[in-house]
Design an enzyme around this catalytic site. Sequence first.
Site, PDB file in Angstrom:
ATOM      1  N   THR A 128     -10.495 -43.007  29.654  1.00  0.00           N
ATOM      2  CA  THR A 128      -9.853 -44.178  29.454  1.00  0.00           C
ATOM      3  C   THR A 128     -10.469 -45.051  28.536  1.00  0.00           C
ATOM      4  O   THR A 128     -11.619 -45.170  28.302  1.00  0.00           O
ATOM      5  CB  THR A 128     -10.195 -44.871  30.942  1.00  0.00           C
ATOM      6  OG1 THR A 128     -11.238 -45.048  31.429  1.00  0.00           O
ATOM      7  CG2 THR A 128      -9.144 -44.102  31.958  1.00  0.00           C
ATOM      8  N   SER A 156     -13.080 -41.617  25.804  1.00  0.00           N
ATOM      9  CA  SER A 156     -11.861 -41.865  25.058  1.00  0.00           C
ATOM     10  C   SER A 156     -12.317 -42.338  23.478  1.00  0.00           C
ATOM     11  O   SER A 156     -13.322 -42.592  23.321  1.00  0.00           O
ATOM     12  CB  SER A 156     -11.178 -43.150  25.787  1.00  0.00           C
ATOM     13  OG  SER A 156     -10.421 -43.711  24.783  1.00  0.00           O
ATOM     14  N   GLN A 177     -12.362 -37.273  23.965  1.00  0.00           N
ATOM     15  CA  GLN A 177     -10.862 -37.208  23.885  1.00  0.00           C
ATOM     16  C   GLN A 177     -10.382 -37.855  22.625  1.00  0.00           C
ATOM     17  O   GLN A 177     -10.978 -38.644  22.120  1.00  0.00           O
ATOM     18  CB  GLN A 177     -10.305 -38.047  25.223  1.00  0.00           C
ATOM     19  CG  GLN A 177      -8.976 -38.288  24.892  1.00  0.00           C
ATOM     20  CD  GLN A 177      -8.386 -39.668  24.249  1.00  0.00           C
ATOM     21  OE1 GLN A 177      -9.173 -40.522  24.175  1.00  0.00           O
ATOM     22  NE2 GLN A 177      -7.437 -39.348  23.394  1.00  0.00           N
ATOM     23  N   THR A 205      -5.358 -35.622  22.747  1.00  0.00           N
ATOM     24  CA  THR A 205      -4.087 -36.307  23.667  1.00  0.00           C
ATOM     25  C   THR A 205      -2.971 -36.295  22.710  1.00  0.00           C
ATOM     26  O   THR A 205      -2.867 -36.759  21.783  1.00  0.00           O
ATOM     27  CB  THR A 205      -4.591 -37.740  24.126  1.00  0.00           C
ATOM     28  OG1 THR A 205      -5.798 -37.466  24.864  1.00  0.00           O
ATOM     29  CG2 THR A 205      -3.343 -38.387  24.884  1.00  0.00           C
ATOM     30  N   LYS A 282      -4.186 -32.410  25.811  1.00  0.00           N
ATOM     31  CA  LYS A 282      -4.053 -33.376  27.132  1.00  0.00           C
ATOM     32  C   LYS A 282      -2.522 -33.802  27.075  1.00  0.00           C
ATOM     33  O   LYS A 282      -2.398 -34.678  26.119  1.00  0.00           O
ATOM     34  CB  LYS A 282      -5.002 -34.516  27.505  1.00  0.00           C
ATOM     35  CG  LYS A 282      -4.673 -35.454  28.248  1.00  0.00           C
ATOM     36  CD  LYS A 282      -5.639 -36.152  28.588  1.00  0.00           C
ATOM     37  CE  LYS A 282      -5.844 -37.212  29.478  1.00  0.00           C
ATOM     38  NZ  LYS A 282      -5.042 -38.589  29.401  1.00  0.00           N
ATOM     39  N   ARG A 309       1.839 -43.611  31.918  1.00  0.00           N
ATOM     40  CA  ARG A 309       1.727 -44.688  31.007  1.00  0.00           C
ATOM     41  C   ARG A 309       2.551 -44.319  29.502  1.00  0.00           C
ATOM     42  O   ARG A 309       2.608 -45.003  28.742  1.00  0.00           O
ATOM     43  CB  ARG A 309       0.104 -45.013  30.817  1.00  0.00           C
ATOM     44  CG  ARG A 309      -0.315 -45.717  31.771  1.00  0.00           C
ATOM     45  CD  ARG A 309      -1.982 -45.608  31.864  1.00  0.00           C
ATOM     46  NE  ARG A 309      -2.420 -46.241  30.752  1.00  0.00           N
ATOM     47  CZ  ARG A 309      -2.941 -47.609  31.088  1.00  0.00           C
ATOM     48  NH1 ARG A 309      -2.521 -48.198  32.538  1.00  0.00           N
ATOM     49  NH2 ARG A 309      -3.443 -48.362  30.452  1.00  0.00           N
ATOM     50  N   ASP A 337      -4.050 -34.073  35.752  1.00  0.00           N
ATOM     51  CA  ASP A 337      -4.401 -35.415  36.239  1.00  0.00           C
ATOM     52  C   ASP A 337      -3.221 -36.164  36.519  1.00  0.00           C
ATOM     53  O   ASP A 337      -2.106 -35.754  36.235  1.00  0.00           O
ATOM     54  CB  ASP A 337      -5.434 -36.098  35.669  1.00  0.00           C
ATOM     55  CG  ASP A 337      -4.816 -36.679  33.973  1.00  0.00           C
ATOM     56  OD1 ASP A 337      -3.303 -36.714  34.172  1.00  0.00           O
ATOM     57  OD2 ASP A 337      -5.503 -36.873  33.096  1.00  0.00           O
ATOM     58  N   GLY A 339      -2.457 -39.519  39.225  1.00  0.00           N
ATOM     59  CA  GLY A 339      -1.977 -39.951  40.691  1.00  0.00           C
ATOM     60  C   GLY A 339      -2.780 -39.254  41.789  1.00  0.00           C
ATOM     61  O   GLY A 339      -2.576 -39.420  43.011  1.00  0.00           O
ATOM     62  N   GLY A 360      -8.173 -40.990  36.996  1.00  0.00           N
ATOM     63  CA  GLY A 360      -8.311 -41.964  36.149  1.00  0.00           C
ATOM     64  C   GLY A 360      -8.407 -43.353  36.924  1.00  0.00           C
ATOM     65  O   GLY A 360      -9.477 -43.818  37.113  1.00  0.00           O
TER      66      GLY A 360
END
Length: 409
Positions: A128, A156, A177, A205, A282, A309, A337, A339, A360
């Site tokens: 994140t 991140s 990431q 990502t 990802k 998002r 990932d 939720g 997250g």
Amino acid sequence: MRLNASRRRLLRYLAASPIVAGVPVLAQTSRLPDPMIWAPRELGELIESPSRALSVFDFEPVARQKLSPAHFGYLATGNDDEATLRANREGFAAFQLRPRRLVDVSRIDMKMELFGATWDSPIVIAPTGSNKAFHADGEIAVAKAARAGRHLQMLSTVATTSIEDAIEARGAPLWFQLYPTNEWRVGLAMAKRAEKAGAPAIVVTVDVLAAQNWEMLQRMIRGDKAANCGSCHGMGLRSFVQRKPHFDGLDLAGVSSSGATNLTWDFVKRLRDTVGTKILLKGILAREDAKLAIEHGVDGIIVSNHGGRSEDNGRSTIDVLPEILVAVDGRIPILVDSGFRRGTDIVKALAMGAKAVCIGRPYLWGLGAFGQEGVERVLQLLRRELFAAMQQMGAPSLKDLVPAMVARA
Ligand SMILES: Cc1cc2nc3c(=O)[nH]c(=O)nc-3n(C[C@H](O)[C@H](O)[C@H](O)COP(=O)(O)O)c2cc1C
């Protein structure tokens, strides 16, 4: 072999189910005004220390109280109507558990082995951005909490701490990431830096393409009368990355954003040919892409919708997971990932065949509420719930969690 065959059969059944095929859920049309739809209701009775928390949900309202509305909005927001954000939670209700009894579960082994390394649990810290927006210690606090609980952590591209400093705080290698940007040389430079720092895996990502429509964030910024956003972030990319150490010293000529609209399978191939780390993608949500990933030499996939998002596609990742598992058929590890909040959520994904589950927002709630101690407690609660869920399922180790333990509701 029998286990694999039964796993495949169940996953095929789950993937072909009409629920997976997208029967619209009521929740997709009704918008709840409160972003904390899963948080405790008694907002007047917030926990005053991490040890008081009964579940990860206890941290969200505390983070909301302590953070500026703008920063909380950044943490909480989804895209557009946030149908995906809600679906990520509601998706778990579509699957039920089929526990087995009379198995000795006096010892539980949650150890997860991946690419030759071992972690104490399959609970992974998702990457994140901008963690210093939630606590002054930012990613360092998260890395120290990851160290305490011996978790795999992904850092991140837009972290407010460098990969070198985070690895030092974690005391072990982190995965990096990558948002490659639209300039190959910039993405490559960051990937090379991470490899040199000791990151054994690069997670690309691939689900941030359009400028996100983070409406909740925008509304909370408008309502944040005290916000002085300009003092930290001005307009444009250069200002955005000025507090992001992975962009230090890079020539940003031609770079329009950290995301990349020109990303194709060619990029994956080029990266594969250039770095020696493992490469994971990802944000893969379709079986076609899972198969292409394997064809392009990718080492692993993270089934993710970016916690609701990226595009508001309306499909929870627990619904997507069986489709990807069938397509990949055990050839590369699948992580998931979006939720995940309870030990039973994690058990459902692991039983279907996921290797690990990334978390997250919950650790960011812990960070915003109480810094490192909050993150530690969030991770501890998740471990404790997973441990209890494995006992209840009659699964003394991760390999004992099998597809027959999950049924369609
Ligand atoms: C505040 C915030 C920042 C994020 N930043 C990144 C990022 O920089 N890179 C990335 O790949 N994913 C990012 N994500 C997505 C997470 O890695 C992860 O996919 C998502 O949070 C999982 O959903 P959950 O929050 O419901 O657990 C971010 C998520 C949040 C909430």
